[in-house]
Design an enzyme around this catalytic site. Structure first.
Site, short mmCIF file in Angstrom:
data_model
loop_
_atom_site.label_atom_id
_atom_site.label_comp_id
_atom_site.label_asym_id
_atom_site.label_seq_id
_atom_site.Cartn_x
_atom_site.Cartn_y
_atom_site.Cartn_z
N CYS A 171 -8.12 -1.36 1.45
CA CYS A 171 -9.20 -1.80 2.34
C CYS A 171 -10.54 -1.30 1.78
O CYS A 171 -10.91 -1.66 0.67
CB CYS A 171 -8.90 -1.30 3.76
SG CYS A 171 -10.02 -1.80 5.06
N ASP A 234 -6.37 -13.22 4.56
CA ASP A 234 -7.33 -12.16 4.89
C ASP A 234 -8.61 -12.80 5.45
O ASP A 234 -9.30 -13.53 4.75
CB ASP A 234 -7.65 -11.35 3.63
CG ASP A 234 -8.39 -10.05 3.92
OD1 ASP A 234 -9.23 -10.04 4.84
OD2 ASP A 234 -8.13 -9.07 3.21
N HIS A 267 -5.00 -9.31 5.82
CA HIS A 267 -5.58 -8.03 5.41
C HIS A 267 -4.68 -6.89 5.89
O HIS A 267 -4.06 -6.97 6.94
CB HIS A 267 -6.97 -7.88 6.04
CG HIS A 267 -7.73 -6.69 5.55
ND1 HIS A 267 -8.36 -6.68 4.32
CD2 HIS A 267 -7.95 -5.48 6.10
CE1 HIS A 267 -8.94 -5.51 4.14
NE2 HIS A 267 -8.71 -4.77 5.21
#
Length: 298
Positions: A171, A234, A267
């Site tokens: 991330c 994502d 994500h």
């Protein structure tokens, strides 16, 4: 369930945040649970035991601050290849510590610095606005300085082979992987997990400027091989930015670096404590990490 619309959190311009040093925080006082803001009720996180490992919370100087870090390495004298582990926006919590132990089981000395605690430890917090403000305060130069300090500290440890250094991050930490691999000649290999590659299409000019340098602009500066594991679903990292990064790597002649896009993955698909976890994509991405580190660090 927490949904992250900006993988690296907000930028400093989004908040008024007072920067304070946690003078009373010691390495041994770090939060050790899972990130409160993202832990899924139904989660069954992977837990890696410490059998055959040496684990510890340590601290070392970084620009006048006593930087805490979690270390996991095989027992014995080594020296072992070093892997720096860069957290998500939730900081140095149980998931990141477990990743370190997974790497240690594979023969690496894993070091995960606590990049955010100059302001506050985000791991035990539920307030996403506060977490994003904390992350925004950790600017590029501070983070690169912390990585430099980590390399310097590791160079003084007899069990660490700093001639063989890798980095991986998730991330927010995925973006840091690309940045660090472009800055430090000591880094031989990196694995970036769904870190931002280019400015958000909705970012203001101030936010774009605050987010520099972007990985898409650093493709020609990589000192080692970097691979990326990204999710096709994502919502924070558009697929066209992944394509732009791949094109930049190709144009720079970085043919050993590249990104794998998992079409059905969102994500955070490696984060086994979150609802975004996708076991198949996570396992494949981890196998790619191990193959790269085996080839470059051993």
């Amino acid at each position: 369930m927490t949904v992250l619309t900006r993988p690296e959190g907000q930028t400093a311009e989004d908040f008024r945040v007072s920067r304070r040093t946690l003078g009373g925080l010691t390495a041994g006082a770090m939060f050790t649970g899972y990130a409160v803001a993202a832990l899924a009720q139904e989660a069954r996180p992977i837990t890696t035991d410490a059998e055959g490992l040496a684990t510890d919370m340590v601290s070392y100087p970084s620009d006048g601050f006593d930087l805490p870090a979690y270390v996991a390495r095989p027992e014995g004298d080594g020296p072992f290849p070093v892997v720096i582990v860069v957290s998500e926006i939730f900081g140095l919590h149980a998931y990141i510590q477990d990743v370190c132990r997974r790497l240690a089981k594979e023969g690496y000395a894993a070091i995960a610095p606590a990049f955010f605690v100059r302001v506050e430890d985000p791991a035990p917090l539920a307030d996403m606005q506060r977490i994003q403000a904390i992350v925004a305060a950790a600017g590029y130069e501070q983070v690169m300085g912390d990585i430099d300090a980590t390399l310097e500290w590791a160079s003084g440890q007899l069990w660490a082979n700093v001639d063989k250094v890798g980095i991986t991050g998730f991330c927010w930490g995925g973006k840091v992987v690309w940045q660090a691999a472009a800055r430090f000649t000591a880094i031989d290999a990196g694995v970036a997990w769904y870190g931002r590659l280019a400015p958000s299409p909705t970012a203001t000019p101030e936010q774009v400027e605050a987010g520099r340098p972007y990985p898409v602009d650093l493709a020609g500066d990589l000192k080692g091989v970097v691979i990326g594991n990204y999710g096709g679903q994502d919502q924070g990292i558009p697929n066209d930015t992944v394509a732009a990064m791949q094109a930049a790597l190709t144009a720079a002649g970085a043919t050993e670096s590249g990104i794998k896009l998992y079409p059905d993955a969102p994500h955070g698909f490696h984060a086994d404590y979150r609802a975004s976890y996708r076991p198949t994509a996570a396992a494949d991405g981890w196998a790619r990490l191990l193959a790269l580190f085996e080839a470059r660090l051993k």
